[in-house]
Design an enzyme around this catalytic site. Structure first.
Site, PDB file in Angstrom:
ATOM      1  N   SER A  57       0.828  -1.212   0.000  1.00 45.70           N
ATOM      2  CA  SER A  57       0.000   0.000   0.000  1.00 45.70           C
ATOM      3  C   SER A  57       0.862   1.262   0.000  1.00 45.70           C
ATOM      4  O   SER A  57       1.997   1.276   0.469  1.00 45.70           O
ATOM      5  CB  SER A  57      -0.908   0.019   1.222  1.00 45.70           C
ATOM      6  OG  SER A  57      -1.661  -1.170   1.295  1.00 45.70           O
TER       7      SER A  57
HETATM    8  N1  SAH Z   1      -0.926  -4.386   3.762  1.00 43.32           N
HETATM    9  C1  SAH Z   1      -0.314  -4.912   2.590  1.00 43.32           C
HETATM   10  C2  SAH Z   1      -1.195  -4.694   1.406  1.00 43.32           C
HETATM   11  C3  SAH Z   1      -1.291  -5.908   0.550  1.00 43.32           C
HETATM   12  S1  SAH Z   1      -2.537  -5.880  -0.707  1.00 43.32           S
HETATM   13  C4  SAH Z   1       1.045  -4.285   2.389  1.00 43.32           C
HETATM   14  O1  SAH Z   1       1.272  -3.179   2.911  1.00 43.32           O
HETATM   15  O2  SAH Z   1       1.885  -4.877   1.713  1.00 43.32           O
HETATM   16  C5  SAH Z   1      -3.847  -6.793   0.057  1.00 43.32           C
HETATM   17  C6  SAH Z   1      -3.568  -8.200   0.483  1.00 43.32           C
HETATM   18  O3  SAH Z   1      -4.810  -8.769   0.901  1.00 43.32           O
HETATM   19  C7  SAH Z   1      -3.026  -9.113  -0.603  1.00 43.32           C
HETATM   20  O4  SAH Z   1      -1.824  -9.683  -0.180  1.00 43.32           O
HETATM   21  C8  SAH Z   1      -4.131 -10.171  -0.779  1.00 43.32           C
HETATM   22  O5  SAH Z   1      -3.634 -11.454  -1.092  1.00 43.32           O
HETATM   23  C9  SAH Z   1      -4.791 -10.144   0.591  1.00 43.32           C
HETATM   24  N2  SAH Z   1      -6.171 -10.643   0.628  1.00 43.32           N
HETATM   25  C10 SAH Z   1      -7.158 -10.490  -0.293  1.00 43.32           C
HETATM   26  N3  SAH Z   1      -8.286 -11.112   0.101  1.00 43.32           N
HETATM   27  C11 SAH Z   1      -8.016 -11.681   1.316  1.00 43.32           C
HETATM   28  C12 SAH Z   1      -8.773 -12.489   2.238  1.00 43.32           C
HETATM   29  N4  SAH Z   1     -10.035 -12.833   2.020  1.00 43.32           N
HETATM   30  N5  SAH Z   1      -8.160 -12.890   3.366  1.00 43.32           N
HETATM   31  C13 SAH Z   1      -6.871 -12.567   3.637  1.00 43.32           C
HETATM   32  N6  SAH Z   1      -6.109 -11.822   2.794  1.00 43.32           N
HETATM   33  C14 SAH Z   1      -6.667 -11.391   1.652  1.00 43.32           C
END
Ligand code: SAH
Length: 211
Positions: A57
């Site tokens: 993010s």
């Molecule tokens: N906070 C992270 C953002 C990653 S993007 C960072 O700063 O790097 C969002 C993440 O949510 C992805 O890795 C995706 O695989 C995960 N995600 C999507 N749906 C999900 C679910 N139902 N349960 C757990 N994780 C999920």
């Protein structure tokens, strides 16, 4: 990065004032959470691909969402969407305990290793479906979602402590998912407020067995 993009943004965006959040943002080395070829842009204010179709993010949004959580001292927090572990690390500097759920096994493993190498001892990551939450450790003072569900998952609201706060981008529309703050009052009643517009990857139900 923190001063120019977050504490005093010049482009009219709302500044983040919470000194504890700004300190946590200063302390976490973002370059260690991005792929090696993207290290030179690690402190730019935009999301960066981390593989598996996911992104780390944007720092400004991480700061805004973390400030909205308004964690009390010794907080127990739950994060949905570990991804690179960057937001997890920011939370871990502010909270006593961070539980984080990721649906892509490879991302969960890498984030776990990274956070371990950086000495974080108050984080637990597991592969799972964030829609279910992590009931064994509930209730949480703060719950943060970094992927956008079509609506606030009711199980997560159930796992919030009275007085707790949940912050999530919400909306099935892939254009904009407003960041929404859910507060659970002491009597259990729930209130929702919109914080600002943002773009996130969608929250996908179930675990990714391929990843
Ligand atoms: N906070 C992270 C953002 C990653 S993007 C960072 O700063 O790097 C969002 C993440 O949510 C992805 O890795 C995706 O695989 C995960 N995600 C999507 N749906 C999900 C679910 N139902 N349960 C757990 N994780 C999920």
């Amino acid at each position: 990065m923190v001063l120019e993009q977050i504490a005093r943004p010049r482009d009219g965006r709302t500044a983040v004032h919470d000194a504890r959040v700004l300190d946590a943002m200063r302390a976490v080395p973002r370059h260690l959470f991005v792929p090696e070829e993207a290290r030179n842009e690690a402190y730019d204010d935009h999301p960066i691909p981390i593989g598996h179709g996911q992104t780390i993010s944007q720092p400004y949004i991480v700061a805004v969402m973390t400030e909205q959580l308004a964690l009390p001292p010794r907080a127990r927090t739950l994060e949905i969407g570990t991804g690179s572990g960057y937001q997890t690390a920011v939370l871990a500097r502010l909270a006593a305990e961070v539980f984080s759920i990721e649906r892509v096994p490879r991302l969960a493993e890498e984030a776990d290793r990274r956070l371990g190498e950086q000495g974080f001892r108050n984080v637990r990551i597991r592969v799972g479906d964030g829609f279910e939450g992590w009931s064994e450790h509930a209730p949480y003072d703060g719950i943060l979602l970094t992927a956008a569900p079509p609506e606030i998952p009711p199980r997560l609201v159930d796992q919030l402590r009275p007085g707790g706060r949940l912050v999530a981008p919400v909306g099935a529309d892939h254009g904009v998912q407003p960041i929404t703050l859910v507060t659970k009052r002491a009597d259990g009643a729930v209130e929702e407020t919109r914080v600002m517009g943002a773009r996130f990857v969608p929250m996908v139900p179930g675990v990714d067995r391929e990843g």
